[in-house]
Write an enzyme that holds these catalytic residues in place. Structure first.
Site, short mmCIF file in Angstrom:
data_model
loop_
_atom_site.label_atom_id
_atom_site.label_comp_id
_atom_site.label_asym_id
_atom_site.label_seq_id
_atom_site.Cartn_x
_atom_site.Cartn_y
_atom_site.Cartn_z
N LYS A 131 0.85 -1.19 0.00
CA LYS A 131 0.00 0.00 0.00
C LYS A 131 0.89 1.23 0.00
CE LYS A 131 -2.60 2.72 3.41
NZ LYS A 131 -3.34 2.73 4.69
N TYR B 126 -9.35 -0.14 0.23
CA TYR B 126 -10.56 0.31 0.95
C TYR B 126 -10.27 1.36 2.02
CZ TYR B 126 -12.09 -4.03 -1.24
OH TYR B 126 -12.34 -5.04 -2.14
N HIS B 127 -9.18 2.09 1.85
CA HIS B 127 -8.81 3.11 2.83
C HIS B 127 -9.09 4.51 2.29
CE1 HIS B 127 -5.75 0.13 4.83
NE2 HIS B 127 -7.01 -0.22 4.98
N PHE B 128 -10.25 4.69 1.67
CA PHE B 128 -10.54 6.01 1.10
C PHE B 128 -10.84 7.02 2.21
CE2 PHE B 128 -14.77 4.18 1.36
CZ PHE B 128 -14.71 2.99 0.65
N HIS B 129 -10.51 8.27 1.89
CA HIS B 129 -10.62 9.36 2.86
C HIS B 129 -10.70 10.67 2.09
CE1 HIS B 129 -6.37 8.45 2.02
NE2 HIS B 129 -6.18 9.76 2.08
#
Length: 573
Positions: A414, A514-517
């Site tokens: 990542k 899936y670490h959207f911000h």
């Protein structure tokens, strides 16, 4: 006298009940009487606080606020405890890719052509994620301007309920030792803290594979002061018109919400006194609801026929998702079922993680392909050619293994940050629909450079002595690269040189972690107290306020933030 004794010992009885070894928080959570279906809600109600989104942040936030105020939580999904097998470790991949109406995920394809998923359940992303629990880096806390002592206390409050030290078995041990062998040092052992080098992190899965989610934190709530409604879809936030509010500030003031249950009946919930509405609907949901309620770029809202409450062009801007790239690794030996337990935190900005025994193979690839087709056709766009799993290539490389779920695992990297930013905008005015999301993966060259370095580190781990027993000796790394290129991992164009250029491989095979911000950044949409600038009685408290993803995995910090801000808000009262 008896009553007095009972008053004195009651706190100790409560603590004892909460921490009985033979009764987990997850087991008690289904029996919390304040969790009900939205269709049973009164047509009109009043609360001190209305929390939109019973997710990773919303649950700890609401539990904290309920100690001194009345709280309403509106969650658009169902309860994970009604289907405990579905959230068990063994069903991780199936649940994550489930597109049935009752699933805990709402999947979508970003405009970048990458399949993604939003949580749709009480507990939010903690219901569908890979379970890794690790705190934010100290720099993140300092830059946020948070009180470090209260941050530590808030993490610990969360960890008493949902975080565990995992048992590290063979596959994860090989990844750990491989990272150490190739120089991702020092080795820091088990720690919740973000530390450069290789470490064992926490997990929200216990040793029986049971998932413990943010919903478990509702056991901290005062049951007499909180109402949680499931399948409650907020239609919009209500604002008092400036001309009739009579307020000295002359600004719009949030005073209630409308929401619908599964039966389609509309309900109204209003604030009492100096109460507040708090959006905790996530990085995609929070900017979407703001725009549906009239706060956002005026031209965009008007194009959808939405009355503009506040022209706020930064709502939806700065959306980001950490790009992930991976290699699937078939193993000659049996492997345990494991999700992320080990992380290599490199000095150059890439995080290396792994999982095993996930049932990756042709059936999985074909399921991905079906999801792409179903989701793409739901958008009403013309049918297009979808990538096919290259079965013949798999058969040539792995023989009979190609037709079944491959025994082995996956190693991913990542990119920290990332620097590349995108945006979210409305697709329709139906709150049940996904908005359009653009992440602009690798728009910034530095993100691509970090990805390449991360892939090189993965390759070094695969070639390490520590990992050698999980590698087929006649399958070179190039075959593993070709394997990923043969999968329908996304809808992005594939280039011939991707097999030989790690830069092109990163671009062509990018996945979400899936670490959207982003979308409601501090200083642009909300202030340092997470109050929406330009309106009164409205805050946004969740990952949409972050400029980058905290730590290696954000859930620990998002849960902490709910507790942290709950305490701050109560102090303000």
């Amino acid at each position: 006298m008896g009553c007095r004794v009972l008053q004195l010992i009651w706190p100790f009885l409560v603590v004892s009940l909460f921490f009985l070894n033979d009764l987990s928080f997850s087991q008690k959570a289904p029996y919390l009487t304040f969790i009900k279906e939205a269709k049973s809600a009164p047509k009109v109600s009043q609360y001190d606080y209305i929390v939109i989104g019973g997710g990773t942040c919303g649950c700890p936030l609401a539990a904290t606020l309920s100690q001194e105020a009345t709280v309403l939580v509106l969650e658009r999904g169902g309860s994970p405890y009604t289907q405990p097998d579905k959230i068990n470790l063994s069903n991780f991949l199936n649940s994550l890719t489930d597109i049935t109406p009752s699933s805990f995920t709402q999947q979508f394809i970003s405009t970048d052509g990458v399949l993604n998923a939003r949580a749709r359940a009480l507990g939010g992303g903690s219901v569908i994620n890979a379970g890794f629990y690790s705190r934010a880096e100290p720099e993140f806390v300092r830059e946020a301007g948070w009180d470090e002592r209260l941050v530590k206390e808030s993490y610990e409050w969360v960890e008493k309920v949902v975080a565990f030290e995992p048992t590290v078995r063979q596959w994860q041990s090989a990844v750990r030792d491989g990272l150490k062998e190739v120089g991702v040092l020092p080795y820091n052992g088990f720690s919740f803290d973000h530390l450069i080098g290789t470490k064992v992190g926490g997990s929200i899965f216990d040793d029986k594979g049971n998932r413990h989610t943010a919903a478990d934190l509702l056991t901290y709530a005062n049951p007499n002061s909180i109402s949680v409604y499931l399948h409650a879809t907020v239609q919009q936030i209500l604002f008092r018109d400036i001309s009739v509010s009579g307020k000295e500030s002359g600004r719009p003031q949030a005073y209630g919400v409308t929401f619908k249950g599964e039966d389609g009946i509309t309900h109204q919930a209003y604030l009492k006194g100096k109460g507040e509405i708090i959006l905790s609907a996530g990085a995609i949901g929070s900017p979407q609801i703001l725009m549906l309620s009239g706060i956002g770029p005026a031209q965009h809202l008007q194009a959808h026929g939405i009355k503009v409450v506040l022209d706020q062009p930064m709502v939806g801007q700065g959306m980001a998702d950490n790009p992930m790239n991976a290699l699937v690794v078939p193993s000659p030996l049996p492997v345990e079922l494991s999700l992320v337990q080990i992380v290599g935190i490199t000095k150059f900005g890439s995080y290396i993680e792994a999982g095993s025994g996930l049932g990756l193979g042709i059936p999985w690839a074909q399921a991905l392909q079906r999801n792409f087709e179903t989701l793409y056709n739901q958008t009403g766009q013309p049918t297009m050619h979808f990538p096919q799993a290259n079965v013949s290539m798999w058969t040539k490389a792995f023989g009979s293994l190609a037709s079944v779920n491959l025994r082995g695992g996956i190693i991913v990297e990542k990119v920290k940050g990332p620097l590349s930013k995108g945006y979210v905008e409305l697709h329709t005015i139906d709150p049940n629909d996904n908005p359009l999301v653009t992440f602009n993966y690798f728009k910034e060259p530095e993100d691509l450079r970090i990805c390449v370095e991360g892939m090189k580190t993965i390759i070094d781990v695969l070639n390490s002595k520590a990992f050698s027993k999980f590698r087929y000796k006649n399958v070179p790394v190039q075959a593993l690269i070709d394997l990923v290129l043969s999968l329908p991992v996304n809808l992005r164009p594939k280039h011939a040189n991707a097999a030989f250029s790690l830069e092109q491989f990163c671009i062509d095979t990018v996945l979400t972690i899936y670490h959207f911000h982003g979308g409601c950044h501090v200083g642009k949409v909300v202030d340092r107290d997470y109050k929406v600038m330009g309106v009164d009685s409205l805050r946004v408290i969740d990952g949409s306020t972050f400029y980058s993803s905290p730590g290696t995995n954000p859930q620990a910090t998002v849960m902490m933030l709910g507790r942290y801000m709950g305490q701050n808000i109560l102090r303000e009262r």
